[in-house]
Design an enzyme around this catalytic site. Structure first.
Site, mmCIF file in Angstrom:
data_model
loop_
_atom_site.group_PDB
_atom_site.id
_atom_site.type_symbol
_atom_site.label_atom_id
_atom_site.label_comp_id
_atom_site.label_asym_id
_atom_site.label_seq_id
_atom_site.Cartn_x
_atom_site.Cartn_y
_atom_site.Cartn_z
ATOM 1 N N LYS A 1 0.894 -1.139 0.055
ATOM 2 C CA LYS A 1 0.015 0.062 0.062
ATOM 3 C C LYS A 1 1.007 1.035 -0.017
ATOM 4 O O LYS A 1 1.759 1.212 0.604
ATOM 5 C CB LYS A 1 -0.933 -0.033 1.190
ATOM 6 C CG LYS A 1 -2.032 1.020 1.144
ATOM 7 C CD LYS A 1 -3.218 0.572 0.861
ATOM 8 C CE LYS A 1 -4.160 1.721 0.742
ATOM 9 N NZ LYS A 1 -4.006 2.608 -0.727
ATOM 10 N N LYS B 1 5.223 2.111 8.204
ATOM 11 C CA LYS B 1 3.983 3.143 8.618
ATOM 12 C C LYS B 1 2.850 2.223 8.829
ATOM 13 O O LYS B 1 2.051 2.497 9.985
ATOM 14 C CB LYS B 1 3.734 3.810 7.536
ATOM 15 C CG LYS B 1 2.744 5.233 7.960
ATOM 16 C CD LYS B 1 2.443 6.094 6.802
ATOM 17 C CE LYS B 1 3.633 6.713 6.271
ATOM 18 N NZ LYS B 1 3.405 7.776 5.055
ATOM 19 N N LYS C 1 5.169 2.244 -2.929
ATOM 20 C CA LYS C 1 5.170 3.562 -3.257
ATOM 21 C C LYS C 1 5.590 3.918 -4.716
ATOM 22 O O LYS C 1 6.405 2.940 -5.308
ATOM 23 C CB LYS C 1 6.182 4.403 -2.525
ATOM 24 C CG LYS C 1 5.886 6.008 -2.495
ATOM 25 C CD LYS C 1 4.838 6.341 -1.462
ATOM 26 C CE LYS C 1 4.598 7.498 -1.314
ATOM 27 N NZ LYS C 1 4.042 7.932 0.029
ATOM 28 N N THR D 1 -5.290 12.723 6.189
ATOM 29 C CA THR D 1 -3.985 12.952 6.568
ATOM 30 C C THR D 1 -3.722 14.266 7.557
ATOM 31 O O THR D 1 -3.030 14.158 8.524
ATOM 32 C CB THR D 1 -2.806 13.076 5.241
ATOM 33 O OG1 THR D 1 -3.165 11.962 4.425
ATOM 34 C CG2 THR D 1 -1.483 12.882 5.704
ATOM 35 N N ASN E 1 -2.604 19.238 -0.129
ATOM 36 C CA ASN E 1 -3.555 18.390 0.640
ATOM 37 C C ASN E 1 -3.385 18.289 2.224
ATOM 38 O O ASN E 1 -4.102 18.637 2.918
ATOM 39 C CB ASN E 1 -3.727 16.925 -0.119
ATOM 40 C CG ASN E 1 -4.537 16.257 0.898
ATOM 41 O OD1 ASN E 1 -4.020 15.452 1.883
ATOM 42 N ND2 ASN E 1 -5.768 16.044 0.358
ATOM 43 N N SER F 1 -7.388 5.386 4.144
ATOM 44 C CA SER F 1 -7.338 4.380 2.893
ATOM 45 C C SER F 1 -7.784 3.052 3.146
ATOM 46 O O SER F 1 -8.585 2.507 2.694
ATOM 47 C CB SER F 1 -5.980 4.479 2.102
ATOM 48 O OG SER F 1 -5.763 5.642 1.652
HETATM 49 N N1 LIG Z 1 -1.696 12.915 0.434
HETATM 50 C C1 LIG Z 1 -1.523 12.097 1.388
HETATM 51 O O1 LIG Z 1 -2.573 11.610 1.991
HETATM 52 C C2 LIG Z 1 -0.241 11.900 2.280
HETATM 53 C C3 LIG Z 1 0.889 12.795 1.931
HETATM 54 N N2 LIG Z 1 2.121 12.568 2.719
HETATM 55 C C4 LIG Z 1 3.221 13.475 2.535
HETATM 56 O O2 LIG Z 1 2.771 14.870 2.610
HETATM 57 C C5 LIG Z 1 3.593 15.659 1.799
HETATM 58 C C6 LIG Z 1 2.821 16.469 1.262
HETATM 59 O O3 LIG Z 1 1.680 15.738 0.322
HETATM 60 P P1 LIG Z 1 0.414 16.542 -0.439
HETATM 61 O O4 LIG Z 1 -0.161 17.294 0.644
HETATM 62 O O5 LIG Z 1 -0.403 15.078 -0.724
HETATM 63 O O6 LIG Z 1 0.897 16.947 -1.468
HETATM 64 P P2 LIG Z 1 0.339 18.053 -2.611
HETATM 65 O O7 LIG Z 1 0.966 17.913 -4.095
HETATM 66 O O8 LIG Z 1 -1.106 18.164 -2.356
HETATM 67 O O9 LIG Z 1 1.002 19.475 -1.853
HETATM 68 C C7 LIG Z 1 2.432 19.876 -1.657
HETATM 69 C C8 LIG Z 1 2.474 21.236 -1.263
HETATM 70 O O10 LIG Z 1 4.135 21.191 -0.985
HETATM 71 C C9 LIG Z 1 4.419 22.460 -1.639
HETATM 72 N N3 LIG Z 1 5.881 22.485 -1.997
HETATM 73 C C10 LIG Z 1 6.680 21.738 -2.985
HETATM 74 N N4 LIG Z 1 7.729 22.041 -2.906
HETATM 75 C C11 LIG Z 1 7.851 23.091 -2.092
HETATM 76 C C12 LIG Z 1 9.310 23.579 -1.821
HETATM 77 N N5 LIG Z 1 10.084 23.401 -2.229
HETATM 78 N N6 LIG Z 1 9.202 24.486 -0.750
HETATM 79 C C13 LIG Z 1 7.862 24.601 0.139
HETATM 80 N N7 LIG Z 1 6.744 24.186 -0.452
HETATM 81 C C14 LIG Z 1 6.993 23.148 -1.362
HETATM 82 C C15 LIG Z 1 3.443 22.620 -2.826
HETATM 83 O O11 LIG Z 1 3.576 24.071 -3.294
HETATM 84 C C16 LIG Z 1 2.296 22.322 -2.292
HETATM 85 O O12 LIG Z 1 1.488 23.330 -1.543
HETATM 86 C C17 LIG Z 1 4.376 14.605 0.985
HETATM 87 O O13 LIG Z 1 5.750 14.479 1.535
HETATM 88 C C18 LIG Z 1 3.681 13.392 1.064
HETATM 89 O O14 LIG Z 1 4.445 12.335 0.599
HETATM 90 C C19 LIG Z 1 2.113 11.403 3.582
HETATM 91 C C20 LIG Z 1 1.040 10.833 4.011
HETATM 92 C C21 LIG Z 1 -0.128 10.934 3.287
HETATM 93 O O1 LIG Z 2 -3.440 6.195 1.497
HETATM 94 C C1 LIG Z 2 -2.370 5.526 1.301
HETATM 95 O O2 LIG Z 2 -2.748 4.540 0.729
HETATM 96 C C2 LIG Z 2 -0.867 6.092 1.223
HETATM 97 C C3 LIG Z 2 -0.687 7.349 1.434
HETATM 98 C C4 LIG Z 2 0.869 7.636 1.550
HETATM 99 O O3 LIG Z 2 1.442 7.468 0.477
HETATM 100 C C5 LIG Z 2 1.528 7.880 2.593
HETATM 101 O O4 LIG Z 2 1.204 7.687 3.703
HETATM 102 O O5 LIG Z 2 2.798 8.534 2.383
#
Ligand SMILES: NC(=O)C1=CN([C@@H]2O[C@H](COP(=O)(O)OP(=O)(O)OC[C@H]3O[C@@H](n4cnc5c(N)ncnc54)[C@H](O)[C@@H]3O)[C@@H](O)[C@H]2O)C=CC1
Ligand SMILES: O=C(O)CCC(=O)C(=O)O
Length: 413
Positions: free
Chosen positions: A68, A92, A104, A187, A218, A346
């Protein structure tokens, strides 16, 4: 400069294996991924030219259940990074006690520079290339950086052309296609529950604390909204376009409206623009990185002023930074617990799809809170019995559960 992501993650794993006294052959075997997939995705662009993008899926471990993990669209996606992220998913899911292994995926691309139809074609070609290696009971993708519910809808549709309608093959889908209520916020909501639990240990609360958040996608935007709702004061915030601050606290609902209307952070009327390089070392009680990995490293860790760091991003803190922060007395709540709310919901989505029965949002959020709270208690117990920090508490908890499952299945060196 940040360490290589795989070297950093593997270093944490090895420290945990040593603390647990794991057999050295089992330790070596747990680190090696089950399967690494690399595919070329060639698509016609809107202007009639052809472009090729490299896609990856690393399936790290399946001893506790189907693998996952999310799919990331970002220009810096590379095999080591995807490997590190897949490994983190294995620990995790074990920390969260959901019956999954870890995987991943990602495509090296700049999603903001591709049109919607280019993104759709890319997602469909990627799915065509990996469809026989993923599945409801083998490997279940979800959104990550640069992808969202729409990406999952295209993956579901493409996969279903080969295998018949299969809603549980991906999670984080739109609600209309079997997505779970509460997954979009999950998240960020998990980050909020984790923050509440950690602060309570120190006699503090969200409402009495100041916050700095990096990333407003997000995870960052949901974490910000939920922390703001509970009275937390978010005094600085940044994304890839720039950073802003307001000592009196940023009005998050107004900022959400500004962003949803297409406004950039730097143009938000009631905050002042600041240097993004200052964001992570800005004075605050709680720092929440919600963007890229390796952002806290040996170069900036000595200047961090936050008292608590909640790792909403995956591997935002290098092991070298960890050592510096520990000496400064900064408490770091590790990613494999702090951002596990996404994979926990999820799991609820997958269960609902398999049962064909939809939960209401209250049930989703209540169950999420129970899973987060239980994981925190188990991490604390590991910290106490092994006399270690929270990162090692979480790693030893996760690694031990995976090692037990591996041995029970009949592993032999
Ligand atoms: N979406 C999810 O359910 C999950 C996400 N994560 C982790 O959380 C983090 C963010 O993921 P999401 O919010 O889903 O991605 P997203 O694509 O929705 O948002 C990413 C954010 O990071 C910012 N960003 C990108 N590069 C940057 C930089 N150099 N400096 C400052 N800000 C920057 C973008 O502008 C945006 O606001 C990642 O590390 C991801 O692996 C972890 C668990 C679950
Ligand atoms: O919701 C999921 O299955 C995985 C989310 C994820 O990529 C993470 O926790 O880093």
């Amino acid at each position: 400069m940040a360490m290589n992501a795989l070297a950093a993650t593997s270093r944490n794993f090895r420290r945990a294996a040593r603390l647990l006294g794991l057999d050295s052959k089992l330790e070596k075997s747990l680190l090696i991924p089950f399967r690494e997939i690399k595919v070329e995705c060639t698509i016609p662009m809107d202007d009639g030219t052809l472009s090729s993008f490299v896609g990856f899926r690393v399936q790290h471990d399946n001893s506790r259940g189907p693998m996952k993990g999310g799919i990331r669209y970002h220009p810096e996606v590379d095999p080591d990074e995807v490997n590190a992220l897949a490994q983190l998913m294995t620990w995790k899911t074990a920390v969260a006690a959901v019956p999954y292994g870890g995987a991943k995926g990602g495509i090296g691309c700049s999603p903001g520079e591709l049109s919607r139809s280019e993104l759709e074609r890319l997602t469909r070609v990627f799915t065509q290339k990996i469809h026989d290696l993923i599945g409801t009971h083998t490997d279940v993708p979800a959104p990550d950086m640069g992808t969202n519910a729409q990406t999952m809808a295209w993956m579901l549709d493409e996969y279903s052309k080969f295998h018949g309608h299969s809603p549980a093959v991906v999670t984080g889908k739109p609600i209309d296609l079997g997505g779970s209520l509460g997954r979009d916020a999950a998240t960020g909501r998990g980050v909020m529950y984790a923050t509440e639990a950690l602060l309570a240990e120190y006699g503090k609360s969200i409402s009495g604390s100041t916050f700095v958040i990096q990333g407003f996608g997000n995870v960052g935007s949901w974490a910000a909204q939920l922390i703001h709702e509970r009275g937390g004061k978010i005094i600085a915030l940044g994304d890839v376009t720039g950073s802003i601050r307001n000592k009196a606290g940023i009005d998050i609902p107004a900022l959400m409206k500004h962003r949803n209307d297409g406004g950039a952070l730097k143009d938000f009327h009631s905050a002042e623009v600041m240097d993004s390089a200052e964001l992570l070392v800005h004075d605050c009680d709680v720092l929440i990185p919600c963007a890229l990995g390796g952002v806290l490293n040996k170069d900036n860790a000595p200047d961090v002023k936050a008292k608590f760091i909640i790792e909403a991003a995956n591997h935002p803190t290098d092991p070298e930074a960890d050592e510096i922060l520990a000496k400064k007395g900064v408490i770091v709540l590790p990613d494999i617990y702090a951002n596990s709310g996404g994979v926990i919901v999820s799991y609820f989505e997958w269960v609902q799809n398999i049962q064909g029965f939809m939960w209401d949002e209250e049930k989703v959020n209540n169950e999420l809170e129970k899973y987060m709270s239980s994981a925190f208690q188990h991490i604390k117990a590991m910290c106490k019995s092994l006399d270690c920090d929270l990162r090692m508490g979480a790693f030893t908890l996760g690694v031990n559960r995976v090692a037990r499952a591996t041995l029970l299945r009949g592993w032999e060196a």
